[in-house]
Each structure stands twice: as C-alpha cells, then as structure tokens.
Design an enzyme around this catalytic site. Structure first.
Site, PDB file in Angstrom:
ATOM      1  N   ALA A  65      -5.878  -2.983   2.187  1.00 19.18           N
ATOM      2  CA  ALA A  65      -7.185  -2.334   2.134  1.00 19.18           C
ATOM      3  C   ALA A  65      -6.942  -0.833   2.015  1.00 19.18           C
ATOM      4  O   ALA A  65      -5.896  -0.328   2.444  1.00 19.18           O
ATOM      5  CB  ALA A  65      -7.970  -2.657   3.390  1.00 19.18           C
ATOM      6  N   GLY A 109      -4.344  -6.433   3.359  1.00 17.53           N
ATOM      7  CA  GLY A 109      -5.368  -7.106   2.566  1.00 17.53           C
ATOM      8  C   GLY A 109      -4.823  -7.660   1.260  1.00 17.53           C
ATOM      9  O   GLY A 109      -5.361  -8.622   0.713  1.00 17.53           O
ATOM     10  N   GLU A 112      -3.438 -10.929   2.196  1.00 21.40           N
ATOM     11  CA  GLU A 112      -4.571 -11.809   2.515  1.00 21.40           C
ATOM     12  C   GLU A 112      -5.287 -12.272   1.254  1.00 21.40           C
ATOM     13  O   GLU A 112      -5.690 -13.433   1.142  1.00 21.40           O
ATOM     14  CB  GLU A 112      -5.534 -11.061   3.448  1.00 21.40           C
ATOM     15  CG  GLU A 112      -4.916 -10.842   4.823  1.00 21.40           C
ATOM     16  CD  GLU A 112      -5.701  -9.856   5.682  1.00 21.40           C
ATOM     17  OE1 GLU A 112      -6.064  -8.780   5.170  1.00 21.40           O
ATOM     18  OE2 GLU A 112      -5.955 -10.163   6.847  1.00 21.40           O
ATOM     19  N   GLU A 132      -0.721  -4.014   9.396  1.00 22.92           N
ATOM     20  CA  GLU A 132      -1.856  -3.310  10.007  1.00 22.92           C
ATOM     21  C   GLU A 132      -1.540  -2.789  11.402  1.00 22.92           C
ATOM     22  O   GLU A 132      -2.052  -1.761  11.830  1.00 22.92           O
ATOM     23  CB  GLU A 132      -3.071  -4.247  10.090  1.00 22.92           C
ATOM     24  CG  GLU A 132      -3.699  -4.608   8.748  1.00 22.92           C
ATOM     25  CD  GLU A 132      -3.098  -5.838   8.085  1.00 22.92           C
ATOM     26  OE1 GLU A 132      -1.968  -6.253   8.448  1.00 22.92           O
ATOM     27  OE2 GLU A 132      -3.770  -6.399   7.197  1.00 22.92           O
TER      28      GLU A 132
HETATM   29  N1  CAA Z   1      -4.514   2.575   1.209  1.00 27.24           N
HETATM   30  C1  CAA Z   1      -4.659   3.770   0.596  1.00 27.24           C
HETATM   31  N2  CAA Z   1      -3.662   4.373  -0.091  1.00 27.24           N
HETATM   32  C2  CAA Z   1      -2.474   3.734  -0.170  1.00 27.24           C
HETATM   33  C3  CAA Z   1      -2.246   2.500   0.454  1.00 27.24           C
HETATM   34  C4  CAA Z   1      -3.338   1.904   1.163  1.00 27.24           C
HETATM   35  N3  CAA Z   1      -3.245   0.699   1.760  1.00 27.24           N
HETATM   36  N4  CAA Z   1      -0.965   2.114   0.216  1.00 27.24           N
HETATM   37  C5  CAA Z   1      -0.415   3.085  -0.525  1.00 27.24           C
HETATM   38  N5  CAA Z   1      -1.311   4.074  -0.767  1.00 27.24           N
HETATM   39  C6  CAA Z   1      -1.112   5.311  -1.535  1.00 27.24           C
HETATM   40  C7  CAA Z   1      -0.280   6.317  -0.780  1.00 27.24           C
HETATM   41  O1  CAA Z   1      -1.075   7.045   0.123  1.00 27.24           O
HETATM   42  C8  CAA Z   1       0.262   7.148  -1.922  1.00 27.24           C
HETATM   43  O2  CAA Z   1      -0.752   8.044  -2.337  1.00 27.24           O
HETATM   44  P1  CAA Z   1      -0.369   9.596  -2.692  1.00 27.24           P
HETATM   45  O3  CAA Z   1       0.553   9.500  -3.881  1.00 27.24           O
HETATM   46  O4  CAA Z   1      -1.682  10.212  -3.003  1.00 27.24           O
HETATM   47  O5  CAA Z   1       0.324  10.128  -1.503  1.00 27.24           O
HETATM   48  C9  CAA Z   1       0.462   6.150  -3.034  1.00 27.24           C
HETATM   49  O6  CAA Z   1      -0.338   5.011  -2.689  1.00 27.24           O
HETATM   50  C10 CAA Z   1       1.904   5.674  -3.159  1.00 27.24           C
HETATM   51  O7  CAA Z   1       2.320   5.217  -1.879  1.00 27.24           O
HETATM   52  P2  CAA Z   1       3.667   5.719  -1.158  1.00 27.24           P
HETATM   53  O8  CAA Z   1       3.991   7.108  -1.574  1.00 27.24           O
HETATM   54  O9  CAA Z   1       3.498   5.459   0.303  1.00 27.24           O
HETATM   55  O10 CAA Z   1       4.708   4.716  -1.827  1.00 27.24           O
HETATM   56  P3  CAA Z   1       6.077   4.188  -1.198  1.00 27.24           P
HETATM   57  O11 CAA Z   1       6.763   3.476  -2.302  1.00 27.24           O
HETATM   58  O12 CAA Z   1       6.791   5.276  -0.495  1.00 27.24           O
HETATM   59  O13 CAA Z   1       5.639   3.123  -0.046  1.00 27.24           O
HETATM   60  C11 CAA Z   1       4.326   1.278   0.849  1.00 27.24           C
HETATM   61  C12 CAA Z   1       4.962   1.930  -0.418  1.00 27.24           C
HETATM   62  C13 CAA Z   1       5.433   0.795   1.791  1.00 27.24           C
HETATM   63  C14 CAA Z   1       3.522   0.096   0.353  1.00 27.24           C
HETATM   64  C15 CAA Z   1       3.428   2.322   1.566  1.00 27.24           C
HETATM   65  O14 CAA Z   1       2.558   2.903   0.602  1.00 27.24           O
HETATM   66  C16 CAA Z   1       2.586   1.747   2.666  1.00 27.24           C
HETATM   67  O15 CAA Z   1       3.076   1.497   3.744  1.00 27.24           O
HETATM   68  N6  CAA Z   1       1.274   1.548   2.403  1.00 27.24           N
HETATM   69  C17 CAA Z   1       0.337   1.075   3.406  1.00 27.24           C
HETATM   70  C18 CAA Z   1       0.489  -0.387   3.682  1.00 27.24           C
HETATM   71  C19 CAA Z   1      -0.492  -0.840   4.748  1.00 27.24           C
HETATM   72  O16 CAA Z   1      -0.497  -0.382   5.859  1.00 27.24           O
HETATM   73  N7  CAA Z   1      -1.357  -1.813   4.359  1.00 27.24           N
HETATM   74  C20 CAA Z   1      -2.366  -2.359   5.268  1.00 27.24           C
HETATM   75  C21 CAA Z   1      -3.671  -1.653   5.095  1.00 27.24           C
HETATM   76  S1  CAA Z   1      -4.873  -2.138   6.290  1.00 27.24           S
HETATM   77  C22 CAA Z   1      -5.493  -3.603   5.739  1.00 27.24           C
HETATM   78  O17 CAA Z   1      -5.118  -4.106   4.706  1.00 27.24           O
HETATM   79  C23 CAA Z   1      -6.574  -4.242   6.615  1.00 27.24           C
HETATM   80  C24 CAA Z   1      -6.893  -5.664   6.279  1.00 27.24           C
HETATM   81  O18 CAA Z   1      -6.330  -6.570   6.828  1.00 27.24           O
HETATM   82  C25 CAA Z   1      -7.944  -5.974   5.344  1.00 27.24           C
END
Ligand code: CAA
Length: 258
Positions: A65, A109, A112, A132
């Site tokens: 998400a 998400g 999911e 998460e």
């Molecule tokens: N939401 C918003 N932006 C996101 C994102 C997310 N879930 N995942 C990645 N991005 C964005 C980053 O902020 C980044 O943006 P900028 O270039 O503007 O900084 C861009 O995507 C590229 O990401 P990274 O620079 O972090 O890329 P990476 O290769 O270093 O890492 C990753 C990749 C491990 C996937 C890392 O991006 C990450 O940990 N993302 C978040 C994952 C996460 O926590 N997901 C769960 C979300 S909560 C949820 O989903 C609730 C639910 O159950 C419904």
C-alpha cells in the site's frame, strides 16, 4: 480503457492488467486500486475475455500500500472509508480466473493482492513478504489470514512478526506460488497458462474455480458436498455433452460456453 496507473491490453481471450507506478515500485494508492477495480469489472463483463492476468514490472509486482498516502490518516478516516479492503476485494468477485504474474517485490498489500488472485506464477526474482510490522502496522488486506492458509502458521507468523521476505524457491516449496519460471519468461508463461484455460469451456472453468475456492470457506465434508452438487450441475451444460462427445469421437471440442 485508458488509465493513469495501469496499462490494460486484450490478447487472444486474455485481459492483461499491468500495474504501472514504476517510480514508487507500484505502491498501491487509492487511485490505482480504484482503476484496478474498474479494469477487472470491465474485463469480467467483456465476452472477448476469458481469463485475466495481473502483473507489475520486473523490479516490483507491488511494494505494498502507498505509505505516503496513508501515513497521515487517523482511525476515523480509515474506519469510515473501510480502508483498504472494500476496494481491493473487487478481485474476489471475479468469476473468471485471475492469475498473478509476480516479478520482483510483492510486499504488504502487493503480496495480499497476489494472494487474492486464483494462483500466483512467480519469476525467479520474486520476493514475497508482509513487512508492515516494520512501519508500526500490521497487514490490512488479508495477509495474516491468507498467508497462514498458504504456508502454515509457523512461517506466516515468522514473516508477519519479523517482516522477513521469502524468495521464489521458498515460496514454491511452501505452496504460496504454483510455479517459478525465469524472470525473462514470466509474462510468456503467464500468457501460455492463461491461454490454456481460455481454450476450455468457460462454464466448466468458472464452476471449477468456485469449487476450489469453497475449500477455503468451509469444512471438508461440506466442501465435498458442494463439489458434488456443482459436478452434478455440469451435466446440465451443453459443454459437458460436447466435451465428452469430442473425446469419444477423437476430435477437438467446440465449446459453446453454455
Ligand atoms: N509506498 C510508497 N512508496 C514506496 C513504497 C510504498 N509501499 N515502496 C517503495 N516506495 C518508493 C520509495 O519511497 C522510493 O521513492 P523515492 O524514489 O521517491 O524515494 C521508491 O519507491 C523506490 O524505493 P526504494 O528507494 O526504497 O527502493 P529499494 O530498492 O531501495 O527498496 C523496497 C525496495 C525494499 C521494496 C523498499 O522500497 C521498501 O521497503 N518499501 C516498503 C515496503 C513496505 O513496507 N510495504 C508495506 C506497506 S504497508 C501495506 O501494504 C499495508 C497493507 O497491508 C495493505
């Protein structure tokens, strides 16, 4: 269909939906999910489409998400809009098969969403996880429930409590994905598999999907009874007559989808 966050395409009876927010690894914001619901509804009602495929980019199916979008929400906001489930569950209402073709990250998400599809085909680069917990939250679209049913309590609990990712091999060993293929062949394999299903009786495919899905919602004896009743119903279709006649007459069946 023109969308801001998706690319859709129809090919040989298959509706392909590509999640397309590459700058944020296909983070699922409300606009994307609304569009996904619209695309699924359109393909579901389109007689030229028999099967749907949802895919992402090489680097990410979806990284979850959209955290930037939800970070400032309060309880009253998420409660009132029934965030996130109501919009996402459109996928569960599809009677046509929906295949997830996952390359790269399928996190939160994204994992999911893939698990809501009928089955997951994974590239060898795929990484699945429910991270998460690392942002002070918990899965909110069925992750604690569906992952547990797919891979068992111990692995699901460890993944949800630590945010550890599972690679494609582990995902296949654990029953999360149906098959792992080389990353550069993922879409071709998904289209081939979808094409096999699209070449079958739509009535039988839909009834079969309904029956397998029932196994997640009921006891074994009730599920077997449900299956038997659906099996009996198959004998009321023209496609059962045609399919069995074609086998006996050693010819290809001509499905009427009736
Ligand atoms: N939401 C918003 N932006 C996101 C994102 C997310 N879930 N995942 C990645 N991005 C964005 C980053 O902020 C980044 O943006 P900028 O270039 O503007 O900084 C861009 O995507 C590229 O990401 P990274 O620079 O972090 O890329 P990476 O290769 O270093 O890492 C990753 C990749 C491990 C996937 C890392 O991006 C990450 O940990 N993302 C978040 C994952 C996460 O926590 N997901 C769960 C979300 S909560 C949820 O989903 C609730 C639910 O159950 C419904």
């Amino acid at each position: 269909m023109a969308f801001d966050n998706l690319i859709t395409e129809k090919r040989d009876g298959i509706g392909v939906i590509t999640l397309n927010r590459p700058k944020v690894l296909n983070a699922l914001n409300s606009a994307l999910m609304r569009e996904l619901g619209e695309a699924l509804t359109a393909f579901e009602g389109d007689d030229d489409v028999a099967v749907m495929v949802i895919t992402g980019s090489e680097k990410a199916f979806a990284a979850g998400a959209d955290i930037s979008e939800m970070q400032s929400k309060g309880f009253a906001d998420v409660y009132k809009e029934d965030f996130i489930t109501s919009e996402w569950e459109q996928i569960l209402r599809c009677r046509k098969p929906v295949i997830a073709a996952v390359s790269g990250y399928a996190l939160g998400g994204g994992c999911e969403l893939a698990m809501m599809c009928d089955f997951i085909l994974a590239a060898d680069s795929a990484k699945f996880g429910q991270p998460e917990i690392k942002i002070g939250a918990i899965p909110g679209s069925g992750g604690t429930q569906r992952l547990t049913r797919f891979v068992g309590k111990s692995k699901a609990m460890e993944m949800c409590l630590t945010g550890r990712m599972m690679d494609a091999d582990e995902a296949e060993r654990s029953g999360l994905v149906s098959r792992v293929v080389p990353a550069d062949q993922l879409l071709d394999e998904a289209m081939k598999t979808a094409g096999q299903i699209a070449g079958l009786s739509r009535m039988a495919v839909s009834m079969c999907k309904e029956s397998v899905n029932r196994s997640y919602e009921t006891t074994l004896s009730e599920g077997v009874l449900f299956e038997r009743r659906v099996f009996h119903s198959v004998f009321a279709t023209e496609d059962q007559k045609e399919g069995m006649a074609a086998f006996v007459e050693k010819r290809a069946p001509q499905w009427r989808n009736r």
